[in-house]
Design a protein around this motif. Structure first.
Motif, mmCIF file in Angstrom:
data_model
loop_
_atom_site.group_PDB
_atom_site.id
_atom_site.type_symbol
_atom_site.label_atom_id
_atom_site.label_comp_id
_atom_site.label_asym_id
_atom_site.label_seq_id
_atom_site.Cartn_x
_atom_site.Cartn_y
_atom_site.Cartn_z
ATOM 1 N N SER A 76 0.837 -1.200 0.000
ATOM 2 C CA SER A 76 0.000 0.000 0.000
ATOM 3 C C SER A 76 0.873 1.251 0.000
ATOM 4 N N ALA A 77 0.216 2.420 -0.087
ATOM 5 C CA ALA A 77 0.953 3.674 -0.236
ATOM 6 C C ALA A 77 1.870 3.948 0.949
ATOM 7 N N ASP A 114 -3.195 -0.860 -2.583
ATOM 8 C CA ASP A 114 -4.083 0.124 -1.961
ATOM 9 C C ASP A 114 -5.531 -0.287 -2.168
ATOM 10 N N ASN A 118 -10.167 4.949 -1.566
ATOM 11 C CA ASN A 118 -9.624 5.424 -0.299
ATOM 12 C C ASN A 118 -10.055 4.556 0.888
ATOM 13 N N GLY A 120 -8.080 2.306 2.223
ATOM 14 C CA GLY A 120 -6.907 1.975 3.016
ATOM 15 C C GLY A 120 -6.359 0.586 2.719
ATOM 16 N N THR A 121 -5.620 0.043 3.676
ATOM 17 C CA THR A 121 -4.994 -1.273 3.541
ATOM 18 C C THR A 121 -5.993 -2.344 3.962
ATOM 19 N N GLU A 590 -4.527 6.226 3.838
ATOM 20 C CA GLU A 590 -3.217 5.585 3.949
ATOM 21 C C GLU A 590 -2.214 6.441 4.717
#
Length: 679
Positions: A76-77, A114, A118, A120-121, A590
């Protein structure tokens, strides 16, 4: 190959035990009575009971199955900060080499990108999906290479084996982040709203009590303020205009912090009017007056003040003033003292009759030029010598009456320009509209003719005067549509759009540029009365630009879709028109927490006695541990060999053949009888 003794009883176990107990009781009785054959009787009962249990020797051919180890790599980011991605990749290679060197072990590597929109993880979602695809009886261990920042812990599955977190990040990491705690979706123009912000330092941050924050509205030059760290900030904001307002908050990047991706937050607030104040002046009672009143009263956002002149000053009927029940028209208060409090003034079939002196009408003209709005719904009086056009208002009205009143049926139609104008756009079903019965002939001087009537003569003319707006409806017959005459027409839509255009609602501007966000995609919309427009220049958050051509979707409306790869503020420009829009969340999930931590997974890891191992200390050694034993220690982590197998073949052989049981039981019974008979 393995073997074991199994039982396949001919009778229920309860019945077999009951028979055995009965036989035992008989043997005990024989012993008490001194019968010498009691032992043989007991042995015969045991043989028969064993025969009823039907024991067999079962031999299984088994194929040993390998253990499965899951290795989840967080990509992820937040895992791309600093050198976490390289550390994760190197650790995954070493971990896989250790597992591959173990006998009878398979590895399943799973990458976690990701989350969409939006979210998240989604680490636990990925783990649940991986466990669903594998036999739980073969899972020997689960390794997660991550910073520990996940956003779906509530979806954690029941674990069949120890879970270990190999933690990226360093003890020296620190980060300064800006978060929006509270932001309304809309706010009333002219009223102050408060946004709640907070700036926090996470990790091994240097000592600091204050920092700077930059605030920019719609991409304008930012203003700087000094604010405390670690406290909620109440930021008062007054929106400058209606429609979407984009406010950007930025904290300057500090030296040594982990990332600046969470130093900026975008807040988009829609500016709306509190109440639209409308003054409706009806020159005389008529059927259309109720239409205007019902339209404006049906809108909960409109405060209406309505006066109808029922008794003009020139009427002399001898009634004493103290006996009159009519309310005096408060001309001075409305047209001198309170005129600026109104958003729109409507003159419905009004003519000059001495109630409003020229100085009052001159003040109405100034009101328009300074940003006000006036709508004239003309009746026959507009074509007379007492017309409003023969007053100071004539300087701002968009058309001049010819003194002719056309009393004949006609069908209102939308002009070619009107098809592009937001007031009348989309009203194309004119062939099915009901007819009106009267039109005042006017000659347009300025403005835009959006509807026409008899022989193409102007029916609805719109114009801008100074900072204000003015409209002329050259007929008093719109009420026929509300009554459904000859099928009626879009009277409600027309008059509502007209009144809201005059009150400068942003969505009804003739020349407008705006964008509607949807995740990382925006729909760019350009409205224009022109047939052709130029390309729209897009300035990305990093300062680079790109031009995009819009396609006309409906008359006067041009659109295009654009995918913004970056989160942040985008600026749009086409000619003199400009707009701004924020893509992405106010604070990307993230980057809400960027300091690596094993705390979020600690409770789940403890259920299987796994461990959290920082990768800055190196990749741990792997050991085999028994189920239920501690599976982590200093420098090592454990997996639980499952010793799973697949049964290929099963063979059974009876331990007591029937003929043998028969001979043995009969021999014992006969022997007991002979022994007791001899005695």
């Amino acid at each position: 190959m393995t073997g074991q003794i199994v039982f396949d009883p001919l009778l229920p176990w309860a019945l077999i035990f009951a028979l055995a107990a009965l036989a035992l009781a008989g043997a005990v009785l024989a012993l008490v009575r001194g019968l010498s054959g009691w032992a043989m009787r007991l042995l015969a009962a045991v043989v028969l009971a064993a025969a009823l249990a039907q024991p067999s020797y079962q031999v299984e051919d088994r194929a040993e199955l390998s253990d499965i180890v899951l290795v989840l790599e967080d990509q992820s980011a937040s895992q791309r900060l600093d050198d976490r991605a390289d550390v994760t990749a190197a650790a995954a290679i070493r971990l896989e080499a250790q597992l591959a060197a173990r006998p009878n072990t398979e590895i399943r590597r799973i990458t976690i990108p990701d989350g969409a929109e939006n979210s998240g993880t989604r680490l636990m979602s990925a783990l649940s999906a991986a466990l669903a695809e594998e036999p739980r009886g073969r899972i020997a261990g689960i390794f997660v290479l991550s910073d520990g920042r996940l956003h779906d812990l509530e979806r954690a599955p029941d674990l069949p084996a120890p879970l270990h977190l190999l933690l990226t990040g360093r003890d020296s990491d620190w980060d300064r982040r800006l978060s929006v705690r509270n932001a309304p979706g809309f706010a009333i123009l002219g009223e102050e709203v408060k946004l709640t912000l907070r700036i926090d330092d996470d990790g091994a941050a240097p000592d600091a009590s204050q920092t700077q924050i930059l605030i920019s509205v719609d991409g304008a030059e930012p203003q700087s303020f000094s604010v405390p760290i670690g406290k909620d900030l109440e930021m008062p904001v007054t929106l400058p205009h209606g429609g979407m307002n984009v406010i950007q908050f930025t904290v300057p990047t500090a030296e040594g912090e982990l990332t600046d991706r969470n130093n900026t937050a975008l807040v988009q607030i829609n500016g709306v009017r509190d109440r639209l104040r409308v003054l409706l002046v009806s020159g005389e009672p008529h059927a259309g007056g109720r239409t205007w009143r019902n339209l404006l009263k049906s809108d909960s956002s409109v405060d209406l003040v309505h006066f109808t002149i029922l008794r003009p000053p020139e009427k002399q009927d001898g009634v004493p003033v103290n006996e009159l029940s009519l309310i005096a028209f408060p001309t001075r208060e409305l047209f001198l003292e309170k005129i600026d409090d109104f958003d729109l003034i409507i003159f419905d079939r009004y003519k000059r009759r001495g109630i409003l002196p020229s100085i009052y009408l001159d003040n109405v003209r100034n009101y328009i030029e300074n940003g006000g709005a006036v709508l004239v719904a003309a009746g026959p009086d507009f074509a007379s010598a007492d017309s409003l056009y023969r007053s100071p208002l004539g300087d701002v009205l968009p058309a001049e009456p010819t003194a002719r009143v056309i009393d004949q049926p006609f069908q209102p139609t939308v002009t070619e320009l009107g098809l592009r104008h937001p007031v009348t756009a989309g009203m194309t079903d004119g062939e099915n509209w009901g007819r009106w019965m009267r039109q005042i002939e006017v000659e347009p001087d300025t403005g835009s003719t959006v509807m026409e009537g008899v022989d193409g003569k102007p029916l609805l003319v719109l114009d801008r005067v100074g900072e204000g707006r003015v409209a002329l409806l050259a007929s008093d017959q719109a009420w026929l549509w509300s009554r459904g005459f000859e099928g009626g027409g879009p009277q409600l839509d027309l008059l509502r759009r007209l009144s809201h255009w005059m009150m400068k609602e942003p969505e009804l501007e003739e020349e407008a540029l705006w964008a509607e966000p949807n995740g990382q995609t925006m729909r760019i919309i350009r409205r224009s009365l022109k047939a052709d427009i130029g390309p729209v220049t897009i300035t990305r958050p990093d300062g680079t630009t790109e031009e995009i051509t819009l396609e006309e979707t409906t008359p006067g409306r041009f659109e295009a879709l654009y995918d913004g790869l970056e989160i942040g503020l985008y600026r749009l420009a086409e000619g003199s028109l400009k707009a701004v829009i924020g893509l992405g969340p106010a604070a990307p999930k993230e980057f809400e927490r960027t300091i690596a931590s094993g705390a979020p997974l600690a409770e789940l890891i403890a259920t299987r006695r796994g461990g959290v191992v920082p990768l800055q200390d190196g990749v741990p050694q792997i050991r085999s541990v028994r189920s239920g034993r501690p599976a982590a220690g200093r420098g090592w982590v454990g997996i639980t060999p499952r010793e799973a197998f697949e049964t290929m073949d099963v063979r059974q052989s009876p331990l007591l053949p029937a003929w043998f049981v028969l001979i043995l039981a009969a021999g014992l019974i006969v022997g007991a009888w002979l022994r007791e008979g001899r005695n």
